[in-house]
Design a protein around this motif. Structure first.
Motif, PDB file in Angstrom:
ATOM      1  N   LEU A   1      10.880   4.954  -8.362  1.00 23.99           N
ATOM      2  CA  LEU A   1      10.812   6.096  -9.150  1.00 23.99           C
ATOM      3  C   LEU A   1       9.620   6.603  -9.342  1.00 23.99           C
ATOM      4  O   LEU A   1       8.706   6.076 -10.334  1.00 23.99           O
ATOM      5  CB  LEU A   1      11.975   6.160 -10.319  1.00 23.99           C
ATOM      6  CG  LEU A   1      12.336   7.374 -10.875  1.00 23.99           C
ATOM      7  CD1 LEU A   1      13.028   8.176  -9.786  1.00 23.99           C
ATOM      8  CD2 LEU A   1      13.388   7.181 -12.098  1.00 23.99           C
ATOM      9  N   ASP A   2       9.017   7.612  -8.774  1.00 23.93           N
ATOM     10  CA  ASP A   2       7.634   8.064  -8.917  1.00 23.93           C
ATOM     11  C   ASP A   2       7.307   9.075  -9.755  1.00 23.93           C
ATOM     12  O   ASP A   2       8.149   9.724 -10.331  1.00 23.93           O
ATOM     13  CB  ASP A   2       7.095   8.688  -7.516  1.00 23.93           C
ATOM     14  CG  ASP A   2       5.754   8.466  -7.183  1.00 23.93           C
ATOM     15  OD1 ASP A   2       5.007   8.128  -7.976  1.00 23.93           O
ATOM     16  OD2 ASP A   2       5.301   9.157  -6.209  1.00 23.93           O
ATOM     17  N   ASP A   3       6.060   9.024 -10.622  1.00 22.90           N
ATOM     18  CA  ASP A   3       5.616   9.868 -11.583  1.00 22.90           C
ATOM     19  C   ASP A   3       6.530   9.829 -12.883  1.00 22.90           C
ATOM     20  O   ASP A   3       6.894  11.144 -13.328  1.00 22.90           O
ATOM     21  CB  ASP A   3       5.779  11.304 -11.117  1.00 22.90           C
ATOM     22  CG  ASP A   3       4.450  11.711  -9.960  1.00 22.90           C
ATOM     23  OD1 ASP A   3       3.830  10.807  -9.722  1.00 22.90           O
ATOM     24  OD2 ASP A   3       4.398  12.609  -9.329  1.00 22.90           O
TER      25      ASP A   3
ATOM     26  N   ILE B   1       6.389   4.840   0.989  1.00 20.10           N
ATOM     27  CA  ILE B   1       6.143   6.127   1.417  1.00 20.10           C
ATOM     28  C   ILE B   1       6.915   7.223   0.571  1.00 20.10           C
ATOM     29  O   ILE B   1       7.800   6.863  -0.162  1.00 20.10           O
ATOM     30  CB  ILE B   1       6.779   6.364   2.906  1.00 20.10           C
ATOM     31  CG1 ILE B   1       8.549   5.908   2.947  1.00 20.10           C
ATOM     32  CG2 ILE B   1       5.930   5.628   4.074  1.00 20.10           C
ATOM     33  CD1 ILE B   1       8.869   6.258   4.340  1.00 20.10           C
ATOM     34  N   ASN B   2       6.365   8.527   0.396  1.00 22.96           N
ATOM     35  CA  ASN B   2       6.709   9.459  -0.324  1.00 22.96           C
ATOM     36  C   ASN B   2       7.753  10.157   0.244  1.00 22.96           C
ATOM     37  O   ASN B   2       7.653  10.849   1.429  1.00 22.96           O
ATOM     38  CB  ASN B   2       5.650  10.372  -1.062  1.00 22.96           C
ATOM     39  CG  ASN B   2       4.625   9.611  -1.777  1.00 22.96           C
ATOM     40  OD1 ASN B   2       4.919   9.513  -3.001  1.00 22.96           O
ATOM     41  ND2 ASN B   2       3.487   9.179  -1.223  1.00 22.96           N
ATOM     42  N   ILE B   3       9.008  10.198  -0.450  1.00 24.08           N
ATOM     43  CA  ILE B   3      10.220  11.110   0.052  1.00 24.08           C
ATOM     44  C   ILE B   3      10.274  12.405  -0.570  1.00 24.08           C
ATOM     45  O   ILE B   3      10.465  12.551  -1.715  1.00 24.08           O
ATOM     46  CB  ILE B   3      11.480  10.240   0.154  1.00 24.08           C
ATOM     47  CG1 ILE B   3      11.063   8.919   0.778  1.00 24.08           C
ATOM     48  CG2 ILE B   3      12.414  11.104   0.790  1.00 24.08           C
ATOM     49  CD1 ILE B   3      10.865   8.900   2.186  1.00 24.08           C
TER      50      ILE B   3
ATOM     51  N   VAL C   1       0.922  -1.230   0.130  1.00 25.96           N
ATOM     52  CA  VAL C   1      -0.059   0.080  -0.093  1.00 25.96           C
ATOM     53  C   VAL C   1       0.774   1.317   0.012  1.00 25.96           C
ATOM     54  O   VAL C   1       1.924   1.170   0.320  1.00 25.96           O
ATOM     55  CB  VAL C   1      -0.817   0.119   1.441  1.00 25.96           C
ATOM     56  CG1 VAL C   1      -1.987  -1.053   1.083  1.00 25.96           C
ATOM     57  CG2 VAL C   1      -0.199  -0.042   2.516  1.00 25.96           C
ATOM     58  N   GLU C   2       0.479   2.248  -0.545  1.00 27.28           N
ATOM     59  CA  GLU C   2       1.086   3.589  -0.751  1.00 27.28           C
ATOM     60  C   GLU C   2       0.551   4.529   0.355  1.00 27.28           C
ATOM     61  O   GLU C   2      -0.724   4.666   0.630  1.00 27.28           O
ATOM     62  CB  GLU C   2       0.869   4.284  -1.992  1.00 27.28           C
ATOM     63  CG  GLU C   2       1.619   5.890  -1.870  1.00 27.28           C
ATOM     64  CD  GLU C   2       1.715   6.474  -3.262  1.00 27.28           C
ATOM     65  OE1 GLU C   2       1.162   5.827  -4.145  1.00 27.28           O
ATOM     66  OE2 GLU C   2       2.338   7.807  -3.161  1.00 27.28           O
ATOM     67  N   ALA C   3       1.416   4.985   1.337  1.00 23.45           N
ATOM     68  CA  ALA C   3       1.008   5.760   2.386  1.00 23.45           C
ATOM     69  C   ALA C   3       0.857   7.394   1.648  1.00 23.45           C
ATOM     70  O   ALA C   3       1.692   7.797   1.056  1.00 23.45           O
ATOM     71  CB  ALA C   3       2.034   5.941   3.324  1.00 23.45           C
TER      72      ALA C   3
ATOM     73  N   ILE D   1       9.663   1.311 -11.244  1.00 26.38           N
ATOM     74  CA  ILE D   1       9.255   2.707 -11.943  1.00 26.38           C
ATOM     75  C   ILE D   1       7.654   2.679 -12.014  1.00 26.38           C
ATOM     76  O   ILE D   1       6.915   1.959 -12.532  1.00 26.38           O
ATOM     77  CB  ILE D   1       9.544   2.479 -13.438  1.00 26.38           C
ATOM     78  CG1 ILE D   1      11.234   2.682 -13.682  1.00 26.38           C
ATOM     79  CG2 ILE D   1       8.923   3.914 -14.266  1.00 26.38           C
ATOM     80  CD1 ILE D   1      11.272   2.264 -15.218  1.00 26.38           C
ATOM     81  N   LYS D   2       7.175   3.829 -11.580  1.00 25.41           N
ATOM     82  CA  LYS D   2       5.706   4.177 -11.453  1.00 25.41           C
ATOM     83  C   LYS D   2       5.273   5.282 -12.523  1.00 25.41           C
ATOM     84  O   LYS D   2       5.894   6.188 -12.667  1.00 25.41           O
ATOM     85  CB  LYS D   2       5.289   5.152  -9.956  1.00 25.41           C
ATOM     86  CG  LYS D   2       5.412   4.106  -8.874  1.00 25.41           C
ATOM     87  CD  LYS D   2       4.868   4.441  -7.796  1.00 25.41           C
ATOM     88  CE  LYS D   2       3.243   4.392  -7.670  1.00 25.41           C
ATOM     89  NZ  LYS D   2       2.647   4.958  -6.411  1.00 25.41           N
ATOM     90  N   VAL D   3       4.687   4.711 -13.547  1.00 26.92           N
ATOM     91  CA  VAL D   3       4.199   5.375 -14.865  1.00 26.92           C
ATOM     92  C   VAL D   3       3.440   6.632 -14.336  1.00 26.92           C
ATOM     93  O   VAL D   3       2.045   6.200 -13.868  1.00 26.92           O
ATOM     94  CB  VAL D   3       3.903   4.368 -16.081  1.00 26.92           C
ATOM     95  CG1 VAL D   3       3.417   5.350 -16.991  1.00 26.92           C
ATOM     96  CG2 VAL D   3       4.882   3.513 -16.166  1.00 26.92           C
TER      97      VAL D   3
ATOM     98  N   LEU E   1      10.703   3.161  -0.503  1.00 34.42           N
ATOM     99  CA  LEU E   1      10.605   4.712  -0.676  1.00 34.42           C
ATOM    100  C   LEU E   1      10.359   4.804  -2.229  1.00 34.42           C
ATOM    101  O   LEU E   1      10.700   4.501  -2.954  1.00 34.42           O
ATOM    102  CB  LEU E   1      12.001   5.152  -0.539  1.00 34.42           C
ATOM    103  CG  LEU E   1      13.078   4.615   0.721  1.00 34.42           C
ATOM    104  CD1 LEU E   1      14.334   5.152   0.743  1.00 34.42           C
ATOM    105  CD2 LEU E   1      12.190   5.146   1.868  1.00 34.42           C
ATOM    106  N   GLU E   2       9.327   6.164  -2.390  1.00 35.80           N
ATOM    107  CA  GLU E   2       8.909   6.490  -3.423  1.00 35.80           C
ATOM    108  C   GLU E   2       9.747   8.020  -3.693  1.00 35.80           C
ATOM    109  O   GLU E   2       9.295   8.574  -3.025  1.00 35.80           O
ATOM    110  CB  GLU E   2       7.468   6.620  -3.617  1.00 35.80           C
ATOM    111  CG  GLU E   2       6.580   5.177  -3.619  1.00 35.80           C
ATOM    112  CD  GLU E   2       5.238   5.234  -4.143  1.00 35.80           C
ATOM    113  OE1 GLU E   2       4.807   6.432  -4.661  1.00 35.80           O
ATOM    114  OE2 GLU E   2       4.571   4.320  -4.279  1.00 35.80           O
ATOM    115  N   VAL E   3      10.485   8.061  -4.800  1.00 42.11           N
ATOM    116  CA  VAL E   3      11.220   9.241  -5.008  1.00 42.11           C
ATOM    117  C   VAL E   3      10.608   9.864  -5.883  1.00 42.11           C
ATOM    118  O   VAL E   3      10.402   9.369  -7.242  1.00 42.11           O
ATOM    119  CB  VAL E   3      12.884   8.652  -5.223  1.00 42.11           C
ATOM    120  CG1 VAL E   3      13.381  10.036  -5.476  1.00 42.11           C
ATOM    121  CG2 VAL E   3      13.295   8.015  -4.130  1.00 42.11           C
TER     122      VAL E   3
HETATM  123 NA    NA Z   1       3.976   8.362  -4.684  1.00 41.14          NA
END
Ligand code: NA
Ligand code: G
Ligand code: G
Length: 254
Positions: free
Chosen positions: A155-157, A92-94, A34-36, A176-178, A125-127
């Motif tokens: 790697l976010d977005d 988690i988003n950093i 899950v993403e916080a 990688i998060k598209v 970690l989502e960077v």
């Molecule tokens: Na994110």
């Protein structure tokens, strides 16, 4: 509510809270984590989403305090679920400012050491690719240390920043998060489909996993599966929810 003093008071008063949005493997049905997502339960203004307060926080050193709060809260939540026999990892988003701290990795190790029963790979970690990460050599070294601790890195977005390919090449990411802007129109826009196809090939060449963000409908899910993108997150699967709702959601999934 845009002052350092207000944010500090909110931290002390425990007004920040994390919502959780599931990520799934659409092919197997497995829940991969899950993403916080942070929220501010403001006493007068109600539940505030991050766009109302994060931009301010990220201009200040507060980004470090809030970021540390997020890390500890996520670990606490993993433990809490573990005690209910729910093995669920949290991403988690950093913020870039947080990641640029020279002691980021050492502090992360110290946080993990406070929770000896939690395997480091339960945390990811989502960077954010769009935030200028700054000194890439420093950030890359920091992330390598985090990876060596066993923590996951994504790697976010992906695709929305100005140095996507450099980040892909230089940063030790697993996933990688598209970005959702490339997913939204895949049903009617052949160019977005081409971008997705390209990202999938790139990811394969680099040995990275791909997860699609913003999967809103079954048709999106079907198209992604057909393209070979199995991992997904989005309103079509679940909206972000309070921690207390997660066990029920898990029990009803599928
Ligand atoms: Na994110
Ligand atoms: O639900 P949504 O509005 O939750 O989140 C908007 C954006 O805010 C996300 O895309 C994410 O980049 C950012 N965000 C959410 N939670 C956090 C957090 O805990 N820390 C940081 N740095 N960013 C977050
Ligand atoms: O970039 P990041 O992964 O942190 O993005 C999370 C943001 O996207 C949050 O604001 C979250 O609420 C939002 N979000 C998650 N799923 C969907 C979706 O299916 N559609 C849209 N429009 N937003 C989504």
């Amino acid at each position: 509510h845009q002052s350092v003093e207000h944010i500090n008071r909110a931290l002390l008063a425990k007004e920040f809270t994390l919502y959780y949005q599931p990520k799934v493997n659409m092919r197997t049905g497995a829940i991969i984590g899950v993403e916080a997502l942070i929220r501010w339960q403001h006493p007068e203004q109600g539940l505030l989403s991050p766009n109302r307060f994060l931009p301010f926080i990220e201009e200040h050193r507060l980004a470090v305090e809030v970021g540390d709060w997020v890390i500890d809260s996520a670990l606490q939540q993993i433990l809490n679920w573990q005690q209910q026999n729910i093995a669920l990892g949290i991403s988690i988003n950093i913020a870039a400012r947080h990641l640029r701290q020279v002691d980021f990795a050492a502090k992360l190790a110290a946080h993990l050491a406070n929770y000896p029963s939690i395997a480091p790979n339960m945390l990811e970690l989502e960077v954010l690719e769009t935030s200028a990460l700054g000194d890439l050599a420093l950030v890359s070294k920091t992330l390598e240390t985090c990876r060596d601790l066993g923590v996951g890195i994504s790697l976010d977005d992906f695709g929305t920043g100005y140095s996507s390919l450099t980040y892909l090449k230089r940063l030790p990411t697993h996933t990688i998060k598209v970005d959702q802007s490339f997913i939204r129109d895949i049903l009617e826009d052949p160019e977005d489909l081409a971008i997705l196809d390209g990202v999938l090939s790139l990811a394969k060449a680099f040995g990275r996993q791909v997860i699609a963000e913003g999967v809103e409908t079954l048709a999106h899910g079907d198209t992604l599966l057909r393209m070979g993108c199995h991992l997904a997150q989005g309103y079509g699967i679940a909206r972000p929810m309070p921690a207390t709702e997660v066990p029920t959601w898990l029990a009803n999934w599928q």
